[in-house]
Motif scaffolding. Structure first.
Motif, PDB file in Angstrom:
ATOM      1  N   GLU A  17       0.828  -1.206   0.000  1.00 47.50           N
ATOM      2  CA  GLU A  17       0.000   0.000   0.000  1.00 47.50           C
ATOM      3  C   GLU A  17       0.862   1.256   0.000  1.00 47.50           C
ATOM      4  O   GLU A  17       0.596   2.207  -0.727  1.00 47.50           O
ATOM      5  CB  GLU A  17      -0.925  -0.010   1.219  1.00 47.50           C
ATOM      6  CG  GLU A  17      -1.836   1.197   1.298  1.00 47.50           C
ATOM      7  CD  GLU A  17      -2.676   1.224   2.567  1.00 47.50           C
ATOM      8  OE1 GLU A  17      -3.518   2.120   2.671  1.00 47.50           O
ATOM      9  OE2 GLU A  17      -2.478   0.363   3.455  1.00 47.50           O
ATOM     10  N   MET A  18       1.914   1.254   0.823  1.00 47.37           N
ATOM     11  CA  MET A  18       2.798   2.398   0.895  1.00 47.37           C
ATOM     12  C   MET A  18       3.472   2.646  -0.456  1.00 47.37           C
ATOM     13  O   MET A  18       3.497   3.775  -0.958  1.00 47.37           O
ATOM     14  CB  MET A  18       3.877   2.202   1.963  1.00 47.37           C
ATOM     15  CG  MET A  18       4.850   3.357   2.067  1.00 47.37           C
ATOM     16  SD  MET A  18       6.348   2.976   2.974  1.00 47.37           S
ATOM     17  CE  MET A  18       7.072   1.688   2.013  1.00 47.37           C
ATOM     18  N   VAL A  19       3.992   1.608  -1.065  1.00 47.24           N
ATOM     19  CA  VAL A  19       4.661   1.735  -2.358  1.00 47.24           C
ATOM     20  C   VAL A  19       3.682   2.218  -3.422  1.00 47.24           C
ATOM     21  O   VAL A  19       3.990   3.106  -4.225  1.00 47.24           O
ATOM     22  CB  VAL A  19       5.321   0.400  -2.771  1.00 47.24           C
ATOM     23  CG1 VAL A  19       5.790   0.424  -4.203  1.00 47.24           C
ATOM     24  CG2 VAL A  19       6.474   0.078  -1.836  1.00 47.24           C
ATOM     25  N   SER A  20       2.488   1.690  -3.410  1.00 48.21           N
ATOM     26  CA  SER A  20       1.473   2.066  -4.388  1.00 48.21           C
ATOM     27  C   SER A  20       1.071   3.530  -4.252  1.00 48.21           C
ATOM     28  O   SER A  20       1.003   4.265  -5.248  1.00 48.21           O
ATOM     29  CB  SER A  20       0.247   1.172  -4.222  1.00 48.21           C
ATOM     30  OG  SER A  20      -0.802   1.619  -5.035  1.00 48.21           O
ATOM     31  N   LYS A  21       0.811   3.968  -3.031  1.00 49.17           N
ATOM     32  CA  LYS A  21       0.400   5.359  -2.819  1.00 49.17           C
ATOM     33  C   LYS A  21       1.518   6.334  -3.158  1.00 49.17           C
ATOM     34  O   LYS A  21       1.273   7.384  -3.743  1.00 49.17           O
ATOM     35  CB  LYS A  21      -0.082   5.564  -1.390  1.00 49.17           C
ATOM     36  CG  LYS A  21      -1.443   4.957  -1.161  1.00 49.17           C
ATOM     37  CD  LYS A  21      -2.015   5.328   0.171  1.00 49.17           C
ATOM     38  CE  LYS A  21      -3.411   4.727   0.263  1.00 49.17           C
ATOM     39  NZ  LYS A  21      -4.135   5.218   1.411  1.00 49.17           N
ATOM     40  N   LYS A  22       2.734   5.993  -2.784  1.00 48.70           N
ATOM     41  CA  LYS A  22       3.881   6.853  -3.102  1.00 48.70           C
ATOM     42  C   LYS A  22       4.066   6.966  -4.613  1.00 48.70           C
ATOM     43  O   LYS A  22       4.290   8.043  -5.152  1.00 48.70           O
ATOM     44  CB  LYS A  22       5.154   6.275  -2.474  1.00 48.70           C
ATOM     45  CG  LYS A  22       5.850   7.190  -1.556  1.00 48.70           C
ATOM     46  CD  LYS A  22       7.090   6.509  -1.004  1.00 48.70           C
ATOM     47  CE  LYS A  22       7.602   7.307   0.145  1.00 48.70           C
ATOM     48  NZ  LYS A  22       8.780   6.784   0.747  1.00 48.70           N
ATOM     49  N   SER A  23       3.962   5.849  -5.283  1.00 48.05           N
ATOM     50  CA  SER A  23       4.126   5.823  -6.730  1.00 48.05           C
ATOM     51  C   SER A  23       3.028   6.614  -7.425  1.00 48.05           C
ATOM     52  O   SER A  23       3.294   7.410  -8.334  1.00 48.05           O
ATOM     53  CB  SER A  23       4.131   4.380  -7.218  1.00 48.05           C
ATOM     54  OG  SER A  23       4.266   4.332  -8.607  1.00 48.05           O
TER      55      SER A  23
END
Length: 110
Positions: A17-23
């Motif tokens: 989730e963190m990687v997705s939102k940051k991206s």
């Protein structure tokens, strides 16, 4: 850290989730800036008359405030990124890091 632990971290829902939102945030802000910048460059290339025309009948042309607004927009987008990163993404990062540390400490238990 072995390959199994790395795989568990990469499959962790909070990490994903963190990687997705940051991206998503990064690419959205990048697309906005590229759209504005390319639009300005196309305006420079194909409609110089507009940029040369006076803003209010004086010596200031439309090109000056448009160029300055692109610079201001870049600072605003940096501020938007910082605000969202500090208020939303940092919490996700902390949650993910807690779970990653828990996975790392389980090395001898699996």
């Amino acid at each position: 850290m072995d390959d199994k632990q790395v795989e568990r971290i990469l499959q962790n829902p909070k990490f994903k989730e963190m990687v997705s939102k940051k991206s998503t945030l990064s690419w959205t802000l990048t697309a906005i800036m590229l759209f504005v910048y390319v639009g300005f460059m196309l305006l420079v290339g194909y409609n110089k008359e507009f940029l040369h025309s006076s803003l209010s009948g004086g010596v200031t042309t439309w090109g000056i405030p448009l160029g300055l607004s692109i610079i201001v927009l870049s600072f605003l987008l940096c501020g938007v990124y910082s605000y969202i990163a500090n208020n939303k993404l940092d919490q996700l990062n902390e949650d993910a890091m807690r779970e990653v540390e828990a996975i790392a400490h389980e090395k001898g238990q699996n």
